[in-house]
Design a protein around this motif. Structure first.
Motif, PDB file in Angstrom:
ATOM      1  N   ARG A 171     -12.556  -2.753   4.120  1.00 35.02           N
ATOM      2  CA  ARG A 171     -11.162  -3.114   3.936  1.00 35.02           C
ATOM      3  C   ARG A 171     -10.466  -2.064   3.077  1.00 35.02           C
ATOM      4  N   ILE A 172      -9.299  -1.617   3.513  1.00 34.58           N
ATOM      5  CA  ILE A 172      -8.551  -0.584   2.797  1.00 34.58           C
ATOM      6  C   ILE A 172      -7.226  -1.150   2.305  1.00 34.58           C
ATOM      7  N   LEU A 173      -6.958  -0.933   1.039  1.00 33.07           N
ATOM      8  CA  LEU A 173      -5.675  -1.297   0.470  1.00 33.07           C
ATOM      9  C   LEU A 173      -4.724  -0.114   0.641  1.00 33.07           C
ATOM     10  N   VAL A 174      -3.597  -0.350   1.300  1.00 30.69           N
ATOM     11  CA  VAL A 174      -2.618   0.711   1.548  1.00 30.69           C
ATOM     12  C   VAL A 174      -1.390   0.448   0.684  1.00 30.69           C
ATOM     13  N   ALA A 175      -1.135   1.341  -0.273  1.00 33.02           N
ATOM     14  CA  ALA A 175       0.019   1.196  -1.155  1.00 33.02           C
ATOM     15  C   ALA A 175       1.235   1.838  -0.507  1.00 33.02           C
ATOM     16  N   LEU A 176       2.266   1.048  -0.266  1.00 33.62           N
ATOM     17  CA  LEU A 176       3.499   1.524   0.359  1.00 33.62           C
ATOM     18  C   LEU A 176       4.645   1.432  -0.642  1.00 33.62           C
ATOM     19  N   ASP A 177       5.456   2.463  -0.704  1.00 35.12           N
ATOM     20  CA  ASP A 177       6.512   2.512  -1.704  1.00 35.12           C
ATOM     21  C   ASP A 177       7.897   2.228  -1.143  1.00 35.12           C
ATOM     22  N   SER A 188     -12.573  -1.602  -0.099  1.00 29.80           N
ATOM     23  CA  SER A 188     -13.544  -0.518  -0.017  1.00 29.80           C
ATOM     24  C   SER A 188     -12.933   0.838  -0.305  1.00 29.80           C
ATOM     25  N   ALA A 189     -11.622   0.973  -0.179  1.00 38.13           N
ATOM     26  CA  ALA A 189     -10.939   2.246  -0.394  1.00 38.13           C
ATOM     27  C   ALA A 189      -9.457   1.978  -0.618  1.00 38.13           C
ATOM     28  N   ILE A 190      -8.766   3.006  -1.116  1.00 30.92           N
ATOM     29  CA  ILE A 190      -7.323   2.946  -1.332  1.00 30.92           C
ATOM     30  C   ILE A 190      -6.670   4.060  -0.522  1.00 30.92           C
ATOM     31  N   ALA A 191      -5.559   3.739   0.129  1.00 28.69           N
ATOM     32  CA  ALA A 191      -4.784   4.750   0.852  1.00 28.69           C
ATOM     33  C   ALA A 191      -3.362   4.749   0.313  1.00 28.69           C
ATOM     34  N   LEU A 192      -2.803   5.942   0.151  1.00 33.75           N
ATOM     35  CA  LEU A 192      -1.415   6.045  -0.296  1.00 33.75           C
ATOM     36  C   LEU A 192      -0.818   7.369   0.152  1.00 33.75           C
ATOM     37  N   VAL A 193       0.506   7.431   0.004  1.00 34.48           N
ATOM     38  CA  VAL A 193       1.258   8.609   0.417  1.00 34.48           C
ATOM     39  C   VAL A 193       1.854   9.266  -0.816  1.00 34.48           C
ATOM     40  N   THR A 194       1.842  10.589  -0.840  1.00 34.37           N
ATOM     41  CA  THR A 194       2.543  11.318  -1.887  1.00 34.37           C
ATOM     42  C   THR A 194       3.629  12.167  -1.238  1.00 34.37           C
ATOM     43  N   HIS A 195       4.794  12.163  -1.858  1.00 37.65           N
ATOM     44  CA  HIS A 195       5.957  12.831  -1.280  1.00 37.65           C
ATOM     45  C   HIS A 195       6.460  13.980  -2.131  1.00 37.65           C
ATOM     46  N   CYS A 196       5.632  14.530  -2.997  1.00 35.20           N
ATOM     47  CA  CYS A 196       6.064  15.566  -3.947  1.00 35.20           C
ATOM     48  C   CYS A 196       7.123  15.006  -4.892  1.00 35.20           C
ATOM     49  N   ASN A 197       8.400  15.147  -4.571  1.00 32.39           N
ATOM     50  CA  ASN A 197       9.453  14.670  -5.463  1.00 32.39           C
ATOM     51  C   ASN A 197      10.054  13.353  -4.990  1.00 32.39           C
ATOM     52  N   HIS A 198       9.374  12.698  -4.075  1.00 37.80           N
ATOM     53  CA  HIS A 198       9.887  11.430  -3.559  1.00 37.80           C
ATOM     54  C   HIS A 198       8.739  10.440  -3.483  1.00 37.80           C
ATOM     55  N   GLY A 199       9.059   9.223  -3.120  1.00 40.79           N
ATOM     56  CA  GLY A 199       8.035   8.234  -2.820  1.00 40.79           C
ATOM     57  C   GLY A 199       7.094   7.983  -3.983  1.00 40.79           C
ATOM     58  N   LEU A 200       5.798   7.904  -3.692  1.00 43.62           N
ATOM     59  CA  LEU A 200       4.831   7.508  -4.694  1.00 43.62           C
ATOM     60  C   LEU A 200       4.814   8.433  -5.898  1.00 43.62           C
ATOM     61  N   SER A 201       4.934   9.755  -5.665  1.00 47.93           N
ATOM     62  CA  SER A 201       4.902  10.671  -6.792  1.00 47.93           C
ATOM     63  C   SER A 201       6.141  10.499  -7.670  1.00 47.93           C
ATOM     64  N   TYR A 202       7.185   9.902  -7.120  1.00 48.59           N
ATOM     65  CA  TYR A 202       8.431   9.676  -7.861  1.00 48.59           C
ATOM     66  C   TYR A 202       8.495   8.250  -8.401  1.00 48.59           C
ATOM     67  N   TRP A 203       7.495   7.439  -8.019  1.00 43.40           N
ATOM     68  CA  TRP A 203       7.463   6.020  -8.365  1.00 43.40           C
ATOM     69  C   TRP A 203       7.409   5.888  -9.890  1.00 43.40           C
ATOM     70  N   PHE A 204       8.535   5.589 -10.506  1.00 44.28           N
ATOM     71  CA  PHE A 204       8.637   5.391 -11.939  1.00 44.28           C
ATOM     72  C   PHE A 204       8.216   6.626 -12.726  1.00 44.28           C
ATOM     73  N   GLY A 205       8.438   7.826 -12.168  1.00 43.24           N
ATOM     74  CA  GLY A 205       8.277   9.067 -12.915  1.00 43.24           C
ATOM     75  C   GLY A 205       6.857   9.547 -13.095  1.00 43.24           C
ATOM     76  N   ALA A 206       5.874   9.020 -12.390  1.00 42.58           N
ATOM     77  CA  ALA A 206       4.490   9.455 -12.562  1.00 42.58           C
ATOM     78  C   ALA A 206       3.903   9.868 -11.228  1.00 42.58           C
ATOM     79  N   HIS A 207       3.039  10.857 -11.280  1.00 34.52           N
ATOM     80  CA  HIS A 207       2.367  11.254 -10.053  1.00 34.52           C
ATOM     81  C   HIS A 207       1.201  10.304  -9.846  1.00 34.52           C
TER      82      HIS A 207
END
Length: 334
Positions: free
Chosen positions: A162-168, A282-301
């Motif tokens: 089972r994979i937890l997918v974090a969506l922003d 069993s695992a975590i999946a997420l997206v990084t957007h450089c200056n957007h999305g998860l990396s921008y989520w509340f100012g932390a990478h």
């Protein structure tokens, strides 16, 4: 479908822990694996004199010979038996060579093991996994050295991965679902992909002059909007993968300001089921957007922070800016 998987090796047992994982993905998808060993440039080798002559080149060619033998041993190992294998022995900086090689090979994924350096050590030295999170244009599946959960990949009794997918909530974040779905299906013994969609909402707190009831209403509205967002994502992914991968998708919304810790805690400890039981992921999946999305989520990478904190495998997809029409065509072909 994965067609090509890239596995960087440095000769360590930690790096080799990625091979069983990559082989399972390759067998499930009929993919080719390229194992790559990257050596330092000659000027980085220690300079010394032997009988009055520099021995730097001798050290370099000796390492080339040892690396060649090592790659040959890996290629013919039992772990990779029956899989189409390619190998590359290159010279240079891994953080520059791997993204370029992935593009040249048209790789669908990089699978690697990270030692998980944290704190001052990570700040000073950095890590290859950290660099790939920042610069790789293909998904990176990062495994943790000696992770107990890795043993579950090959246990006969392991039924579900089972994979937890974090969506922003940003456009394209759901693209993480596609490689995550294939990984989950490959490691679930029944071939079913099991994903849990998690959306974290920053709560509004009542101030001295704010009505607590109004604050609760605002937070509830945020939750309702997030639940609708996840519902649409779920329907869209199921339609795109209909007939390709059997899927089970659940979802939840959490009010919290600490995004990385909430993701890790949810993944490692799980959520309560209606019967009162809990089951982690069993695992975590997420997206990084450089200056957007998860990396921008509340100012932390978020992805880099999680790399040093979670014990679970981490699938990171760095989103590329592309026109909406191109994005839809890509998803349709997946």
């Amino acid at each position: 479908m994965f067609q090509h998987i890239l596995v960087p090796l440095d000769g360590s047992t930690c790096a080799e822990e990625a091979l069983p994982v990559a082989s399972r993905l390759a067998r499930a998808n009929g993919a080719t694996i390229t194992v790559v060993r990257i050596l330092a440039q000659t000027q980085e080798y220690p300079y010394s004199l032997v009988d009055g002559y520099p021995a730097m080149e001798e050290c370099y060619y000796q390492e080339v010979s040892e690396a060649t033998d090592y790659l040959e041993k890996v290629i013919y190992s039992e772990t990779l038996r029956g899989i189409a294998i390619q190998n590359e022995l290159l010279v240079g900086l891994p953080n520059q060579i791997l993204p370029s090689l992935a593009r040249r090979k048209h790789s669908d994924m990089i699978v690697m093991c990270s030692r998980g350096a944290t704190g001052i050590k990570r700040l000073v030295l950095g890590s290859l996994a950290q660099e790939l999170i920042r610069h790789s244009t293909v998904p990176v599946f990062i495994l943790r050295k000696g992770c107990a959960d890795m043993a579950a990949f090959n246990r006969a009794g392991q039924q579900q991965f089972r994979i937890l997918v974090a969506l922003d909530g940003s456009e394209g974040a759901e693209d993480a679902l596609l490689p995550a779905a294939r990984i989950s299906a490959a490691f679930s013994t029944d071939g079913v992909s099991r994903l849990h969609l998690l959306h974290i909402v920053k709560p509004r707190h009542a101030g001295n002059k704010q009505d607590p009831l109004l604050t609760n209403q605002v937070n509830q509205r945020k939750i309702d909007e997030s639940l609708e967002y996840l519902r649409k994502i779920k329907v869209g992914v199921q339609q795109r993968l209909s007939g390709k991968i059997p899927m089970e998708i659940t979802s939840s919304v959490v009010l919290d300001i600490n995004v990385p810790e909430t993701i890790i805690q949810t993944a490692e400890q799980g959520l309560s089921a209606p019967d009162g039981s809990t089951m982690g992921y069993s695992a975590i999946a997420l997206v990084t957007h450089c200056n957007h999305g998860l990396s921008y989520w509340f100012g932390a990478h978020v992805s880099e922070h999680m790399l040093g904190e979670t014990r679970l495998p981490l699938l990171v997809i760095r989103m590329q800016e592309q026109p909406a029409a191109t994005r839809k065509a890509t998803l349709a072909d997946s």
